[in-house]
Design a protein around this motif. Structure first.
Motif, PDB file in Angstrom:
ATOM      1  N   THR A   1      51.598 -39.083  53.193  1.00 24.34           N
ATOM      2  CA  THR A   1      52.877 -38.223  53.347  1.00 24.34           C
ATOM      3  C   THR A   1      53.369 -37.740  52.009  1.00 24.34           C
ATOM      4  OG1 THR A   1      54.170 -40.252  53.409  1.00 24.34           O
ATOM      5  CG2 THR A   1      53.641 -39.260  55.470  1.00 24.34           C
ATOM      6  N   GLY A   2      53.007 -38.209  50.929  1.00 26.27           N
ATOM      7  CA  GLY A   2      53.467 -37.788  49.423  1.00 26.27           C
ATOM      8  C   GLY A   2      52.678 -36.322  49.365  1.00 26.27           C
ATOM      9  N   ALA A   3      51.760 -36.004  50.066  1.00 24.59           N
ATOM     10  CA  ALA A   3      51.299 -34.827  49.767  1.00 24.59           C
ATOM     11  C   ALA A   3      52.315 -33.788  50.231  1.00 24.59           C
ATOM     12  CB  ALA A   3      49.745 -34.526  50.530  1.00 24.59           C
ATOM     13  N   VAL A   4      52.891 -34.212  51.339  1.00 25.34           N
ATOM     14  CA  VAL A   4      53.875 -33.219  51.871  1.00 25.34           C
ATOM     15  C   VAL A   4      54.935 -32.817  50.884  1.00 25.34           C
ATOM     16  CG1 VAL A   4      55.718 -32.677  53.681  1.00 25.34           C
ATOM     17  CG2 VAL A   4      53.603 -33.989  54.273  1.00 25.34           C
ATOM     18  N   ALA A   5      55.436 -33.736  50.149  1.00 23.70           N
ATOM     19  CA  ALA A   5      56.350 -33.607  49.041  1.00 23.70           C
ATOM     20  C   ALA A   5      55.783 -32.959  48.178  1.00 23.70           C
ATOM     21  CB  ALA A   5      56.997 -34.892  48.681  1.00 23.70           C
ATOM     22  N   ARG A   6      54.636 -33.354  47.696  1.00 28.89           N
ATOM     23  CA  ARG A   6      53.947 -32.575  46.418  1.00 28.89           C
ATOM     24  C   ARG A   6      53.976 -31.049  46.907  1.00 28.89           C
ATOM     25  NH1 ARG A   6      50.712 -37.176  46.086  1.00 28.89           N
ATOM     26  NH2 ARG A   6      49.075 -36.218  47.266  1.00 28.89           N
ATOM     27  N   ALA A   7      53.651 -30.627  48.099  1.00 30.94           N
ATOM     28  CA  ALA A   7      53.150 -29.376  48.489  1.00 30.94           C
ATOM     29  C   ALA A   7      54.703 -28.613  48.448  1.00 30.94           C
ATOM     30  CB  ALA A   7      52.710 -29.214  49.767  1.00 30.94           C
ATOM     31  N   ILE A   8      55.569 -29.181  48.836  1.00 22.88           N
ATOM     32  CA  ILE A   8      56.979 -28.638  48.690  1.00 22.88           C
ATOM     33  C   ILE A   8      57.255 -28.424  47.192  1.00 22.88           C
ATOM     34  CG2 ILE A   8      59.446 -28.743  49.584  1.00 22.88           C
ATOM     35  CD1 ILE A   8      58.336 -30.598  51.743  1.00 22.88           C
ATOM     36  N   ALA A   9      57.171 -29.346  46.528  1.00 22.78           N
ATOM     37  CA  ALA A   9      57.687 -29.313  44.997  1.00 22.78           C
ATOM     38  C   ALA A   9      56.705 -28.286  44.533  1.00 22.78           C
ATOM     39  CB  ALA A   9      57.271 -30.473  44.582  1.00 22.78           C
ATOM     40  N   SER A  10      55.562 -28.041  44.913  1.00 24.54           N
ATOM     41  CA  SER A  10      54.787 -27.089  44.065  1.00 24.54           C
ATOM     42  C   SER A  10      55.314 -25.716  44.614  1.00 24.54           C
ATOM     43  CB  SER A  10      53.329 -27.118  44.595  1.00 24.54           C
ATOM     44  OG  SER A  10      52.335 -26.198  44.462  1.00 24.54           O
ATOM     45  N   ALA A  11      55.697 -25.365  45.914  1.00 29.60           N
ATOM     46  CA  ALA A  11      56.278 -24.235  46.392  1.00 29.60           C
ATOM     47  C   ALA A  11      57.659 -23.893  45.561  1.00 29.60           C
ATOM     48  CB  ALA A  11      56.701 -24.307  47.821  1.00 29.60           C
ATOM     49  N   ALA A  12      58.445 -24.912  45.239  1.00 30.23           N
ATOM     50  CA  ALA A  12      59.705 -24.934  44.670  1.00 30.23           C
ATOM     51  C   ALA A  12      59.485 -24.459  43.317  1.00 30.23           C
ATOM     52  CB  ALA A  12      60.478 -26.213  44.622  1.00 30.23           C
ATOM     53  N   ARG A  13      58.506 -25.149  42.564  1.00 28.78           N
ATOM     54  CA  ARG A  13      58.199 -24.772  41.340  1.00 28.78           C
ATOM     55  C   ARG A  13      57.712 -23.371  40.972  1.00 28.78           C
ATOM     56  NH1 ARG A  13      55.453 -29.476  40.686  1.00 28.78           N
ATOM     57  NH2 ARG A  13      56.885 -31.412  40.082  1.00 28.78           N
ATOM     58  N   GLU A  14      56.764 -22.769  42.073  1.00 30.53           N
ATOM     59  CA  GLU A  14      56.446 -21.642  42.066  1.00 30.53           C
ATOM     60  C   GLU A  14      57.626 -20.604  42.169  1.00 30.53           C
ATOM     61  OE1 GLU A  14      52.451 -20.131  44.040  1.00 30.53           O
ATOM     62  OE2 GLU A  14      54.216 -19.737  45.312  1.00 30.53           O
ATOM     63  N   ALA A  15      58.649 -20.978  42.994  1.00 28.68           N
ATOM     64  CA  ALA A  15      59.555 -20.077  43.201  1.00 28.68           C
ATOM     65  C   ALA A  15      60.578 -20.126  41.985  1.00 28.68           C
ATOM     66  CB  ALA A  15      60.344 -20.330  44.414  1.00 28.68           C
ATOM     67  N   GLY A  16      60.171 -20.830  41.080  1.00 27.78           N
ATOM     68  CA  GLY A  16      61.269 -21.008  39.606  1.00 27.78           C
ATOM     69  C   GLY A  16      62.015 -22.239  39.490  1.00 27.78           C
ATOM     70  N   ALA A  17      61.912 -23.223  40.554  1.00 28.18           N
ATOM     71  CA  ALA A  17      63.006 -24.255  40.453  1.00 28.18           C
ATOM     72  C   ALA A  17      62.431 -25.260  39.419  1.00 28.18           C
ATOM     73  CB  ALA A  17      63.095 -25.069  41.792  1.00 28.18           C
TER      74      ALA A  17
END
Ligand SMILES: Cc1cc2nc3c(=O)[nH]c(=O)nc-3n(C[C@H](O)[C@H](O)[C@H](O)COP(=O)(O)OP(=O)(O)OC[C@H]3O[C@@H](n4cnc5c(N)ncnc54)[C@H](O)[C@@H]3O)c2cc1C
Lengths: 397, 534
Positions: free
Chosen positions: B243-259
């Motif tokens: 399930t950690g991969a879910v959080a990692r994927a979302i974090a990656s999307a957030a970072r890509e968006a500039g967060a």
């Protein structure tokens, strides 16, 4: 009665679904389990093991073997080094596709060619006056495709006498599995990291067992044609008689496709002085392109869901890949048709391979995909995108 | 000069990350502050024992909203959800109930107990489909407030009314039952087979300090049925990589968006001036400024720990104090030298790729609850098991396995002693219980991690270890989650928002609170995409 492949003693007891398809006269499992889902995911997450023995196989040998292959196929076979494999279509004189397959260069003067349908007579006729013998070795060679992210680790542990880890994309090597000599090619029909293993029929079962044994710790699952169909669409790979019709069976001109029209223009490799079957027609086509071309489509899934939800249904399209031809529209006019489509479980998108008017082949174009829900036709928006739809770095890495 | 952000998100659980990703995509300057060294909160996978990946808390995925997966393009950021196809319930007498994707086999399997039940099973599935379809609507909206007369609330209530009045009368009745009944009674309407009822009712007790015969559990059952995978309800899956991969994927999307995402950055306080937030103070004393602060922590922390009570109206303070957590779950994560061998289904079959449920009878579950009511962990607990390595080979070395055991009941408040004293005894109880069904288990354990409700609270900050940031019982749902008047992600402090599972539509790896809250924040900031529910 359908024929049994050399792996049948292993595949038959595993085929709990008892769903077999006739593949070139052989019984070929559609799924092993009741559904193909797990088998599909094995390909994307572990490894799927496919029995691909029904492929037609030919050996081409002799001093002019390279020249013959180069004359037959659209790709430049003379430039294929020993230990390499080419994927290529081949055409008739009119530049229309007959079949497609892989060409393995085993030695300076020895090749192996795979095809979907029989081509011996064609290859032999093309060899007229050349020092090259063509033999149908379909029944002398069994084959497995081991496809998926763990396929390399599995093979490294099973194959001796070859450096599997060093084998490049579309590379070929000899080696052994147990006492059985095998050829390993880094090829496949899934768009993933994967290999194909070519072995004599009498050694087939032993090779299966060795892979299954080691594969257990690596998420290996026997996988059938239903899973393969989803994977190959994600990989943007064509299926003969589905995505294109062979010039030999087309009956009418409009059903035939050139490699350009089928999205295989990259595989037409003319060269000054290179004369291959269809080269003149294809040169003309290159200069004055056909009005038809190939496109990968991404159909807007939320729109599909909405159409189904409007009648109270879940989207009944998430199951198997479809080979149903579906019209494509733009500006109220039909501009082409989808030949294969599937929901991609890994991309969470509905994707399709299509034949469209040339002006719609460029990525970014917006078209409409015909969707029938409860016997009523609708259209939903789709976008032309680059293929492969799914292209993990590990495929070449 | 300290840097000033548009938005600071407190907590890098999956909801905080979803929230941040949407806000960053809207062009806002967003910073996520996560107390732990890694993001994910209750959705983390860690190599606790070398070579073995433990999904320490949450272990399966289903509720994650498909629109979020699509809009954040999570597959491109590495999210892959593998199917979990079967449920095996072993029985003490060596028999079992096995259900999988093969409709006919499942029918035969249930028919061994009752042909009537086998036939009712489809009807049950259909009924829950209707219910999930009806309630799904709620997952995607900001709850309107029936007590307010703002135009948005009135039109929201009207839409809601129209939606539910559009249901067939029998569906409406069923829905009313779901909202009020116990899961055992609800299932009684279809089935007579105890083990079937018990296993189905088990999803009604997860994360809840109630037994299968307690009213209110039927809704929790539905909550677990509403998950969709590829448009189909009820499908549970397993995230590749845990399930950690879910959080990692979302974090990656957030970072890509500039967060920006800062880990090891626990927040101590939300700064408030004249009823408006100005930023946060970190535990290390640093202060960060922002126009908006969104807390993804549970309501107790969001309202009572991070903000001075003086900033809040009394009824909110009282409401949050009365909000029920009552953690009742624990976990035992195991590294195994080989696959567990269940005597009811020996060998290395496909059943190992599904769930194994220790829920042989309703009485068994109810007795497990009885122990907890009086402050003990269950002597014979309900256990929900998955073996991630049987689905995803990357979770453990070849031939070895990780096994995730979700356990109830483990009451946060013990009658005597502390969880620190009882942790290993609790672990032993779980292993002893399991070993009755999988006799080789004790011989193959290489490592075990016992997670008590106290450990959940200490590690993730989930109060009392409640897995959903507060129980999913009707009095804490929809416009009452977390408290009346503040179910629309706002708080009494201007510029301070909530975006965690303690808000509508509640807990589970779902992302909906994070996204819905982002819509409200954007609306308040006048950033286009503001959503219904002003
Ligand atoms: C044992 C267990 C099993 C579960 N199983 C499942 C399951 O199988 N499937 C499912 O769908 N759901 C499951 N759940 C529920 C689900 O995991 C949660 O509901 C969900 O992950 C909560 O997400 P969140 O982002 O709202 O909050 P959280 O995950 O709680 O995130 C809050 C974050 O804030 C951080 N934090 C806390 N305090 C501070 C502070 N002061 N400053 C900065 N950061 C702070 C925390 O470290 C954490 O990262 C389970 C939960 C648990 C505990």
């Amino acid at each position: 009665m359908l024929l049994e492949t050399p792996f049948h003693p292993r595949t038959a007891p595993l085929c709990h679904s008892r769903r077999w398809r006739n593949w070139s006269g052989y019984a070929s499992a559609l799924t092993y389990e009741p559904g193909h889902e797990y088998e599909y995911y094995a390909v994307r997450s572990g490894a799927g093991l496919f029995d691909i023995s029904p492929l037609r196989k030919y050996e081409i040998a002799g001093a002019d073997a390279a020249a013959l292959v180069d004359r037959v196929v659209t790709r430049n076979a003379l430039e294929c080094p020993v230990g390499r494999v080419l994927y290529t279509p081949w055409c008739d004189e009119a530049g229309k596709m007959i079949d497609d397959g892989t060409v393995q260069r085993l030695g300076e003067d020895t090749f192996r060619v795979t095809s979907a349908d029989p081509c011996l007579r064609w290859f032999q006729d093309c060899a007229l006056g050349m020092d090259a013998a063509v033999r149908d070795i379909t029944r002398e060679l069994a084959a497995l495709a081991l496809q998926g992210p763990t396929s390399r680790e599995i093979l490294e542990r099973v194959v001796t006498g070859a450096d599997v880890a060093a084998l490049p994309f579309f590379g070929l090597t000899g080696g052994s599995i147990g006492a059985a000599p095998v050829t390993v090619t880094r090829t496949g029909y899934t768009g993933d990291l994967g290999y194909e293993i070519w072995v004599r029929p009498e050694n087939a079962v032993g090779v299966w067992d060795a892979l299954a044994e080691v594969g257990r710790g690596y998420g290996l699952a026997p996988a059938g044609l239903d899973a393969l169909d989803v994977a190959r669409i994600e990989a943007g790979l064509l299926l003969k008689d589905v995505d294109y019709v062979s010039t030999w069976t087309a009956l009418i001109e409009s059903r035939k496709s050139s490699p350009y029209e089928a999205g295989l223009g990259w595989a037409v490799q003319p060269q000054p002085g290179r004369d291959f079957v269809g080269s003149r027609a294809l040169a003309r086509e290159a200069a004055a392109p056909s009005e038809w071309g190939f496109a990968g489509l991404e159909v807007e899934w939320p729109h599909i869901e909405k159409r189904f939800a409007a009648v109270g249904l879940p989207p009944l399209m998430a199951g198997r890949a479809s080979r149903e031809a579906v019209p494509i529209y733009a500006g109220g006019k039909q501009v082409g048709y989808v030949t294969s489509s599937t929901f991609s479980p890994i991309l969470k998108k509905y994707i399709a391979l299509a034949t469209v008017r040339r002006e719609f082949t460029r990525p970014g174009h917006r078209v409409k995909f015909e969707l029938t829900v409860e016997f009523v036709r609708h259209t939903v928006p789709a976008r032309v995108v680059k293929t492969p739809f799914f292209d993990p770095a590990r495929k070449r890495g | 000069m300290t840097r000033r952000y548009d938005v600071i998100v407190i907590g890098g659980g999956h909801n905080g990350l979803v929230h941040a990703a949407y806000l960053a995509r809207a062009g806002l300057d967003v910073c996520v502050l996560e107390a732990r060294p890694l993001v994910g909160g209750a959705t983390v996978t860690e190599e606790i024992f070398p070579g073995f990946q433990y999904s320490v808390f949450s272990y399966v995925v289903s509720l994650m909203r498909p629109d979020i997966i699509r809009e954040l393009d999570l597959p491109r950021h590495g999210l892959a959800i593998l199917p979990l196809e079967s449920t095996l319930t072993p029985l003490p007498d060596g028999d079992r109930l096995y259900r999988d994707a093969d409709h006919h086999r499942t029918w035969r399997e249930i028919a061994r107990f009752s042909i009537r039940d086998a036939e009712a099973y489809d009807d049950y599935g259909r009924s829950l489909f209707y219910m999930a379809r009806a309630v799904k609507y709620l997952l995607d909206i900001v709850p309107p407030d029936p007590a307010r007369l703002a135009p948005g609330d009135i039109s929201g209530m009207l839409r809601l009314g129209r939606h539910f009045l559009g249901l067939e009368p029998d569906q409406l009745h069923l829905l009313a039952k779901l909202m009020t009944m116990s899961s055992a009674d609800f299932l009684e309407e279809w089935f007579e087979t105890d083990v079937l009822k018990a296993t189905l009712s088990a999803s009604g007790i997860i994360g809840t300090f109630l037994g299968p015969r307690s009213p209110g559990t039927a809704y929790v059952l539905l909550h677990h049925y509403m998950g969709e995978i590829d448009g189909h309800f009820r499908a549970w899956g397993f995230a590749k990589g845990g399930t950690g991969a879910v959080a990692r994927a979302i974090a990656s999307a957030a970072r890509e968006a500039g967060a920006e995402i800062r880990t090891d950055a626990p927040v101590a306080r939300v700064l408030v001036q004249n009823g408006r937030t100005t930023g946060v103070a970190l535990a290390n004393g640093d202060e960060l400024r922002a126009k908006v602060v969104s807390s993804s922590l549970d309501p107790r922390r969001t309202f009572l720990d991070l903000v001075d009570e003086g900033e809040l109206p009394d009824e909110v303070v009282q409401g949050v104090r009365g909000y029920r957590f009552r953690g009742s779950s624990g976990k035992v994560n195991l590294a195994l030298d080989a696959a567990p061998d269940f005597s009811c289904m020996p060998g290395h079959g496909p059943h190992l790729r599904g769930a194994v449920s220790i829920s042989p009878s309703i009485d068994y579950l109810e007795r497990a609850y009885d122990d907890a009511r009086y402050g003990d962990f269950s002597r014979e607990p309900y256990i929900d098991i998955v073996i991630p390595s049987a689905i995803d080979p990357a979770m453990a070395p070849p031939g070895k396995h990780v096994m995730s055991c979700f356990v109830q009941y483990a009451p946060y408040e013990l009658r005597e002693g502390t969880w620190d004293d009882k942790r290993e005894a609790f672990g032993d109880t779980v292993i002893d219980t399991l070993a009755r069904y999988a006799p080789n288990l004790k011989d193959i354990i290489l490592h075990r991690q016992v997670v008590t409700p106290l450990d959940i609270e200490r590690t993730t900050g989930l109060s009392q270890g409640n897995i959903f940031q507060g129980e999913l019982t009707p009095s804490q749902l929809f416009f009452l989650r977390p408290v009346a008047g503040y179910a629309k992600y706002r708080t009494p402090v201007r510029g301070y928002y909530q975006c965690g599972s303690g808000t509508h539509p509640g807990g589970g790896i779902m992302g909906a609170p994070g996204k819905l809250a982002a819509g409200v924040v954007m609306g308040d900031l006048g950033r286009g995409k503001g959503r219904r529910g002003r």
